[in-house]
Design an enzyme around this catalytic site. Structure first.
Site, short mmCIF file in Angstrom:
data_model
loop_
_atom_site.label_atom_id
_atom_site.label_comp_id
_atom_site.label_asym_id
_atom_site.label_seq_id
_atom_site.Cartn_x
_atom_site.Cartn_y
_atom_site.Cartn_z
N ASP A 19 53.25 19.50 66.31
CA ASP A 19 52.00 19.48 66.55
C ASP A 19 51.98 19.99 68.22
OD1 ASP A 19 49.41 18.70 67.05
OD2 ASP A 19 49.92 16.84 68.25
N SER A 20 50.99 20.11 69.00
CA SER A 20 50.92 20.44 70.37
C SER A 20 51.62 19.23 71.13
CB SER A 20 49.47 20.74 70.86
OG SER A 20 48.82 19.66 70.64
N TYR A 51 46.38 22.77 73.03
CA TYR A 51 46.02 24.21 72.41
C TYR A 51 44.60 24.24 72.62
CZ TYR A 51 50.92 24.37 70.17
OH TYR A 51 52.23 24.56 69.99
N GLY A 52 44.04 23.18 72.38
CA GLY A 52 42.65 23.40 72.18
C GLY A 52 41.52 24.34 72.87
N CYS A 82 48.55 19.85 62.93
CA CYS A 82 47.74 19.99 64.04
C CYS A 82 46.60 20.80 63.55
CB CYS A 82 48.25 20.79 65.19
SG CYS A 82 47.43 21.33 66.63
N CYS A 195 41.09 16.51 64.69
CA CYS A 195 42.51 16.51 65.66
C CYS A 195 43.29 15.50 65.33
CB CYS A 195 42.06 16.56 66.96
SG CYS A 195 43.35 16.62 68.36
N THR A 196 44.49 15.63 65.07
CA THR A 196 45.43 14.67 64.89
C THR A 196 45.88 13.61 65.76
OG1 THR A 196 47.29 16.14 65.21
CG2 THR A 196 46.60 15.97 62.78
N HIS A 197 45.23 14.02 67.07
CA HIS A 197 45.56 13.13 68.19
C HIS A 197 44.45 11.95 68.09
CE1 HIS A 197 47.50 16.12 70.34
NE2 HIS A 197 48.15 15.41 71.24
#
Ligand code: DGL
Length: 281
Positions: A19-20, A51-52, A82, A195-197
């Protein structure tokens, strides 16, 4: 010339997850729960996150650099944990590694439409994800098939706060209010965490829903579906590591920023002590 590590059997090779930053840990926890016998490598590109707000070309370049590093480590499968990198770069990664099972994360528009009672589905994601051709095609396809209306809400700044470990603060509440309230006001009864965050601030998102007057709003996270897809691909390729395999499973962390910060995220977010190394790639 790069020499590839060898493993007792192909099934003994690790799975690479990237992921980022720390967001992919929300996917990693589902992978560990479903496939506890697997060796895992987690790569956080925190030195280049978020990255977004970047261009597609930038995200493709980072994804290919990380994929090259992880394949050099001999991974048997790759999880692009991600949404932004999946939407922007998974095609390029698959084209470079046609033999490698590659699993991506796409915002859960389909489960969102299925869960919604009134057909109004909010999608919280990064700017890059929501501008990606792949996401817009998915939206049109699912909207045509289900009649659902998708309200796309970019969330600039949210990943930065989560990377700084701010999961439950006045700053998070203030930022989320501006993203969530318009969706609730437009009648969304389902919010996709694109978003995985974002699963790490799920409680704060639920608070923002209530503050905006929303009731019974469902939150959709696809981490579990990604783990199941990975399990299917490994099984299909005969690459699942057997539960009875000799050595206990290992988990290593790599980051392009601070090793201490990633080790601390492992502790705070997953309650795990993990050895982490910093790399420059
Ligand atoms: N976790 C990434 C995602 O799922 C965050 C992207 C970013 O770095 O902005 O989209």
């Amino acid at each position: 010339m790069t020499s590839h590590p060898t493993f007792p059997t192909p099934a003994d090779a690790p799975i690479g997850v990237f992921d980022s930053g720390v967001g992919g840990l929300s996917v990693l926890r589902h992978i560990r729960a479903l496939l506890p016998q697997e060796h895992l490598i987690y790569f956080a590109d925190s030195g280049y996150a978020p990255y977004g707000g970047r261009t597609e070309a930038y995200v493709v370049e980072r994804a290919l650099a990380i994929a090259a590093y992880l394949t050099g480590k001999g991974v048997k499968a790759l999880v692009v944990a991600c949404n932004t990198a999946t939407v922007a770069a998974i095609k390029a990664v698959r084209a470079h590694y046609p033999e490698l099972p590659v699993v991506g994360v796409e915002p859960g528009l389909k489960p969102g439409a299925a869960a919604s009672r009134n057909g109004k589905v909010g999608v919280l994601a990064t700017v890059r994800t929501l501008q990606g051709e792949k996401l817009l095609q998915l939206r049109d396809q699912i909207a045509a098939a289900t009649g659902a209306q998708f309200l796309l809400q970019p969330c600039p700044g949210l990943v930065d706060l989560i990377e700084q470990g701010e999961l439950d603060s006045a700053a998070i509440d203030a930022l989320l209010a501006g993203f969530v309230a318009p969706l609730v006001e437009q009648g969304a009864d389902t919010l996709v965490l694109g978003c995985t965050h974002y699963p790490f601030v799920q409680d704060a998102i639920a608070r923002a829903v209530i503050a905006a007057g929303g009731r019974d709003v469902k939150l959709i996270d696809t981490g579990d579906a990604v783990a199941r897809q990975l399990a299917r691909l490994l099984e299909g390729a005969g690459l699942q590591r057997p539960g009875s395999a000799g050595h206990p499973p290992t988990l290593h962390g790599y980051t392009t920023a601070s090793a201490d910060a990633l080790a601390s995220a492992f502790r705070t977010l997953l309650q795990l002590d993990v050895a982490v190394e910093t790399l420059k790639i």
